[in-house]
Design a protein around this motif. Structure first.
Motif, PDB file in Angstrom:
ATOM      1  N   LEU A 185      23.591  37.891  -3.448  1.00  0.00           N
ATOM      2  CA  LEU A 185      22.754  38.023  -2.260  1.00  0.00           C
ATOM      3  C   LEU A 185      21.477  37.194  -2.371  1.00  0.00           C
ATOM      4  N   THR A 186      21.196  36.442  -1.322  1.00  0.00           N
ATOM      5  CA  THR A 186      19.934  35.714  -1.225  1.00  0.00           C
ATOM      6  C   THR A 186      18.997  36.475  -0.288  1.00  0.00           C
ATOM      7  N   GLN A 187      17.747  36.076  -0.243  1.00  0.00           N
ATOM      8  CA  GLN A 187      16.814  36.678   0.700  1.00  0.00           C
ATOM      9  C   GLN A 187      17.259  36.410   2.140  1.00  0.00           C
ATOM     10  N   SER A 188      17.881  35.262   2.370  1.00  0.00           N
ATOM     11  CA  SER A 188      18.399  34.958   3.710  1.00  0.00           C
ATOM     12  C   SER A 188      19.541  35.911   4.072  1.00  0.00           C
ATOM     13  N   ASP A 189      20.412  36.225   3.085  1.00  0.00           N
ATOM     14  CA  ASP A 189      21.493  37.186   3.333  1.00  0.00           C
ATOM     15  C   ASP A 189      20.918  38.540   3.734  1.00  0.00           C
ATOM     16  N   LEU A 190      19.903  38.987   3.012  1.00  0.00           N
ATOM     17  CA  LEU A 190      19.283  40.275   3.324  1.00  0.00           C
ATOM     18  C   LEU A 190      18.673  40.258   4.725  1.00  0.00           C
ATOM     19  N   ALA A 191      18.043  39.140   5.078  1.00  0.00           N
ATOM     20  CA  ALA A 191      17.440  39.027   6.406  1.00  0.00           C
ATOM     21  C   ALA A 191      18.507  39.099   7.491  1.00  0.00           C
ATOM     22  N   GLN A 192      19.626  38.421   7.272  1.00  0.00           N
ATOM     23  CA  GLN A 192      20.725  38.463   8.245  1.00  0.00           C
ATOM     24  C   GLN A 192      21.361  39.838   8.314  1.00  0.00           C
ATOM     25  N   LEU A 193      21.303  40.569   7.218  1.00  0.00           N
ATOM     26  CA  LEU A 193      21.876  41.912   7.173  1.00  0.00           C
ATOM     27  C   LEU A 193      21.027  42.913   7.942  1.00  0.00           C
ATOM     28  N   VAL A 194      19.724  42.716   7.969  1.00  0.00           N
ATOM     29  CA  VAL A 194      18.834  43.679   8.630  1.00  0.00           C
ATOM     30  C   VAL A 194      18.240  43.139   9.927  1.00  0.00           C
ATOM     31  N   GLY A 195      18.663  41.933  10.335  1.00  0.00           N
ATOM     32  CA  GLY A 195      18.212  41.389  11.602  1.00  0.00           C
ATOM     33  C   GLY A 195      16.735  41.078  11.644  1.00  0.00           C
ATOM     34  N   SER A 196      16.240  40.424  10.597  1.00  0.00           N
ATOM     35  CA  SER A 196      14.822  40.082  10.544  1.00  0.00           C
ATOM     36  C   SER A 196      14.675  38.655  10.044  1.00  0.00           C
ATOM     37  N   THR A 197      13.426  38.205   9.908  1.00  0.00           N
ATOM     38  CA  THR A 197      13.184  36.881   9.351  1.00  0.00           C
ATOM     39  C   THR A 197      13.233  36.945   7.834  1.00  0.00           C
ATOM     40  N   ARG A 198      13.447  35.790   7.230  1.00  0.00           N
ATOM     41  CA  ARG A 198      13.483  35.735   5.769  1.00  0.00           C
ATOM     42  C   ARG A 198      12.121  36.109   5.197  1.00  0.00           C
ATOM     43  N   GLU A 199      11.063  35.672   5.845  1.00  0.00           N
ATOM     44  CA  GLU A 199       9.718  35.919   5.335  1.00  0.00           C
ATOM     45  C   GLU A 199       9.394  37.418   5.335  1.00  0.00           C
ATOM     46  N   THR A 200       9.671  38.083   6.452  1.00  0.00           N
ATOM     47  CA  THR A 200       9.392  39.514   6.547  1.00  0.00           C
ATOM     48  C   THR A 200      10.236  40.301   5.556  1.00  0.00           C
ATOM     49  N   THR A 201      11.519  39.955   5.476  1.00  0.00           N
ATOM     50  CA  THR A 201      12.423  40.658   4.557  1.00  0.00           C
ATOM     51  C   THR A 201      11.971  40.471   3.116  1.00  0.00           C
ATOM     52  N   SER A 202      11.580  39.248   2.763  1.00  0.00           N
ATOM     53  CA  SER A 202      11.126  38.957   1.403  1.00  0.00           C
ATOM     54  C   SER A 202       9.857  39.741   1.068  1.00  0.00           C
ATOM     55  N   THR A 203       8.946  39.843   2.031  1.00  0.00           N
ATOM     56  CA  THR A 203       7.697  40.581   1.800  1.00  0.00           C
ATOM     57  C   THR A 203       7.983  42.051   1.514  1.00  0.00           C
ATOM     58  N   ILE A 204       8.866  42.655   2.314  1.00  0.00           N
ATOM     59  CA  ILE A 204       9.185  44.076   2.127  1.00  0.00           C
ATOM     60  C   ILE A 204       9.963  44.281   0.833  1.00  0.00           C
ATOM     61  N   PHE A 205      10.899  43.365   0.517  1.00  0.00           N
ATOM     62  CA  PHE A 205      11.658  43.478  -0.725  1.00  0.00           C
ATOM     63  C   PHE A 205      10.708  43.427  -1.925  1.00  0.00           C
ATOM     64  N   ASN A 206       9.747  42.525  -1.897  1.00  0.00           N
ATOM     65  CA  ASN A 206       8.783  42.422  -2.995  1.00  0.00           C
ATOM     66  C   ASN A 206       7.928  43.681  -3.100  1.00  0.00           C
ATOM     67  N   GLU A 207       7.679  44.312  -1.963  1.00  0.00           N
ATOM     68  CA  GLU A 207       6.956  45.581  -1.970  1.00  0.00           C
ATOM     69  C   GLU A 207       7.785  46.651  -2.679  1.00  0.00           C
ATOM     70  N   PHE A 208       9.090  46.688  -2.360  1.00  0.00           N
ATOM     71  CA  PHE A 208       9.995  47.638  -3.028  1.00  0.00           C
ATOM     72  C   PHE A 208      10.026  47.378  -4.536  1.00  0.00           C
ATOM     73  N   ARG A 209      10.051  46.097  -4.907  1.00  0.00           N
ATOM     74  CA  ARG A 209      10.105  45.743  -6.328  1.00  0.00           C
ATOM     75  C   ARG A 209       8.795  46.108  -7.037  1.00  0.00           C
ATOM     76  N   ARG A 210       7.702  45.871  -6.368  1.00  0.00           N
ATOM     77  CA  ARG A 210       6.393  46.187  -6.953  1.00  0.00           C
ATOM     78  C   ARG A 210       6.254  47.690  -7.207  1.00  0.00           C
ATOM     79  N   ASP A 211       6.875  48.494  -6.352  1.00  0.00           N
ATOM     80  CA  ASP A 211       6.795  49.943  -6.486  1.00  0.00           C
ATOM     81  C   ASP A 211       7.927  50.527  -7.335  1.00  0.00           C
ATOM     82  N   GLY A 212       8.685  49.652  -8.013  1.00  0.00           N
ATOM     83  CA  GLY A 212       9.694  50.111  -8.966  1.00  0.00           C
ATOM     84  C   GLY A 212      10.956  50.667  -8.352  1.00  0.00           C
TER      85      GLY A 212
END
Length: 242
Positions: A185-212
């Protein structure tokens, strides 16, 4: 070179390994084997595309398939991923004339295919299998409808949390790092999976990662705690509402 007998025996064996056909008698498997074609398809190949003639039903024996659709604004939306043993392209049996989505190989796949007219005759002789096909169609329809409802009613954070948890449940296996999602899975795949932009999806994913809650390396993603991921998403929404 393999003999015709060896090829037939291999086909019967593969049919037996599919959950949908596992309960068939030997004679029924042989009848089905005369109708089924088997093939290997490589990563990146499209099994069918949106707008193609819908005249074949497929069963995935091994590998992984992505089902997607093009949105009104021309963007690709991933509807779901198909696991080994699952049917796809099943709406052909309902009389659908043209494909309303695309099926793409994301991991080299061994596929069984059967023409709609052949399957209709076979199902007419096998009511149990016909009932199971009806259930499969209902489950897939429900799955896609649920995805569409999520896109309309839930925010990106919730959609991403749900998607990662579902992928971990469907394609994950545990290792010493967490639950590894067995999909590239790429960040683009995740964005296409949730119907959002790559930038927004990447920001939220990094938030999830930062919070463990998740971890990643290249195209590999680990979900560290699926339940906490869902709870976190709802907590964040509640906090904003407050």
């Amino acid at each position: 070179m393999q003999s015709a007998l060896a090829v037939s025996q291999a086909k019967y064996w593969h049919i037996r390994q599919v959950d949908l056909f596992s309960g068939l008698a030997t004679s029924e498997v042989r009848q089905l084997g005369e109708l089924v074609e088997t093939e290997l398809r490589q990563q990146g190949e499209a099994i069918y595309r949106e707008g193609d003639l819908s005249d074949t039903i497929y069963v995935l024996k091994s590998g992984k398939i992505k089902l997607s659709r093009i949105s009104d604004d021309g963007k690709e939306l991933i509807l779901c991923y198909v696991r080994p043993g699952e049917v796809f392209g099943e709406l052909a049996i309902t009389g659908q004339d043209l494909r309303n989505g695309t099926a793409t190989v994301v991991e080299d796949a061994f596929i069984c295919s059967i023409r709609r007219d052949h399957l209709e005759v076979y199902l007419g002789r096998n009511p149990r299998l016909a009932l199971e096909f009806s259930r499969i169609i209902g489950r897939r329809k429900q799955q896609i409808e649920s995805r569409i409802i999520d896109l309309v009613t839930k925010d990106v954070r919730t959609r991403l949390a749900n998607a990662l948890s579902e992928l971990a449940a469907d394609f994950g296996y545990d290792d010493d790092r967490g639950t590894l999602i067995d999909l590239p899975l790429t960040q683009s795949d995740l964005a296409q999976l949730v119907g959002s932009t790559r930038e927004t999806t990447s920001t939220i994913f990094n938030e999830f990662r930062r919070d463990g809650l998740v971890d990643s390396e290249g195209r590999s993603i680990w979900v560290l705690d699926p339940e906490a991921l869902i709870d976190y998403s709802w907590d964040q929404r509640a906090g904003k509402a407050a």
